[in-house]
Design a protein around this motif. Structure first.
Motif: not given
Length: 434
Positions: A362, A367, A401
């Motif tokens: 992250f 992501y 994400a």
């Protein structure tokens, strides 16, 4: 007449004053109220051979991460119980000794057998319950249900108006998804004993799970001024206030609460709470798109690594250490921790190092990798222990994400499930944005 504890279990002490102070100390300890150490010291001054008072002191020191003091107290308790304690007292001290020395799986096993024989032994029952109890840290994915089952098994052994069992039974019901019933139990406990931070804490969780943010803030503003800052959950109750502020995109209030009460330099709480509350709140701020002042992370990192030196610690501490190391760029320490956790996993298994890998992805802007890593262990996250509100930070990371990697269908599905469970201003805005 023989001296007894608050639930009529015999105490091996010749001093009525020592027994009185022990009862007071246990009530203060179980309600999270300041003064327990003073009461237990009074009991020990009146009767230095009082094994259960030494054991209670060991438990208190362990809660405050005073490991050396805890071991000294429990060693004394073991010697004294062996010399003159009853079978219940010897078993009681032995269970606390296992918990204090970190033998958590064995402590849970012995706790259950002890409670079969002596179900009204509140201090031993307290070891199993709570967000940081033996069941929560057992690595079981269904520990929320296990807490409910244990409380219900023992209900008949307690008075219907027992403030302590009502508190922890209510909290267990809330965490297991029965929020309205759990809240009613907690409200009853709060009426019976207002000076009980665990009841207030449970109510903040009930309000969190039902989306009652304004009620939560009103409760905290009304009650918290009467709770000394030295109380172990003072900072954590404020953390709940800060969560409500973040739900409403009020970063200014959340940051003010963090700086005044939650940050390591301001909190007098348990080290485990200070580290996990500070890191999870700052991580949420980052997730939600707010700018977090760099000194906040630097202070949290310094404190966390001082009280929990590098190495494998627990199901709940290590995930938060990994969040800290990811966002502060301490990749070497993070990678070493993941390697250690992979080679020597805690009872939570592979989910803890997975959280570390996801956090690093992250922070690196990968992501898609973050989302896929967390999706693979979604059903295992409960194994780290803590509460639903605390573990939500992991699901929040997955959700952000998914949104950042344009996985819109998955993000909508997750948001719909969350909004079905509880109202959330932030989730509602995110859902509208999709």
């Amino acid at each position: 007449m023989a001296n007894v504890d608050s639930h009529d279990l015999p105490l091996t002490t010749v001093s009525e004053y020592a027994a009185e102070q022990y009862r007071l100390g246990i009530d203060l300890l179980l309600s999270g109220w300041p003064g327990a150490e003073l009461a237990l010291n009074n009991a020990l001054q009146a009767d230095p051979s009082f094994a259960l008072a030494h054991a209670a002191m060991a438990r208190l020191c362990a809660i405050h991460a005073r490991g050396k003091d805890a071991r000294l107290s429990i060693d004394t308790a073991l010697q004294l119980a062996e010399l003159g304690g009853s079978s219940r007292e010897r078993s009681h001290v032995a269970v606390i000794a296992l918990a204090v020395t970190g033998q958590l799986q064995e402590a849970l096993k012995v706790t259950q057998s002890h409670l079969t024989a002596w179900p009204r032994d509140r201090l031993i029952l307290s070891l199993a319950l709570g967000a940081f109890g033996l069941l929560a840290f057992s690595g079981m994915p269904n520990h929320d249900q296990a807490r409910v089952d244990l409380c219900e098994k023992l209900l008949e052994s307690y008075p219907a108006d027992d403030w302590w069992l009502l508190t922890f039974y209510g909290w267990a019901r809330v965490e297991n998804g029965d929020v309205s019933c759990g809240r009613a139990l907690l409200e009853s406990a709060f009426v019976l004993r207002r000076n009980n931070v665990n009841a207030v804490h449970g109510l903040t969780h009930a309000m969190h799970e039902s989306g009652a943010g304004e009620e939560c803030v009103a409760l905290i503003n009304d009650w918290l001024p009467g709770y000394d800052r030295s109380g172990i959950l003072h900072g954590h109750i404020t953390w709940h206030h800060a969560l409500v502020a973040l739900e409403r995109e009020d970063m200014a209030t959340a940051l003010e609460l963090y700086n005044s009460t939650i940050r390591p330099a301001a909190s007098q709480g348990m080290p485990i709470n200070i580290v996990t509350d500070a890191s999870s709140l700052l991580w949420r701020m980052h997730l939600y798109g707010h700018k977090v002042p760099a000194p906040c992370w630097a202070e949290t990192s310094e404190y966390a690594h001082r009280v929990f030196p590098t190495g494998v610690h627990s199901n709940f501490v290590d995930p938060h250490m990994l969040l800290i190391e990811a966002i502060t760029g301490d990749r070497k320490t993070l990678e070493e921790r993941i390697e250690q956790l992979t080679a020597n996993p805690t009872s939570a298994g592979a989910v803890v190092p997975a959280i570390g890998r996801a956090a690093l992805a992250f922070v690196d802007g990968d992501y898609g990798s973050c989302a896929s890593t967390l999706e693979a262990c979604t059903t295992e996250v409960a194994r780290i222990g803590g509460s639903r509100a605390q573990r939500d930070v992991i699901e929040d990371t997955l959700l952000v994400a998914l949104m950042k990697s344009n996985q819109v269908v998955k993000a909508k599905t997750l948001l719909d499930a969350r909004l079905h469970r509880r109202p959330s201003p932030r989730d509602t805005l995110w859902r509208a944005g999709l």
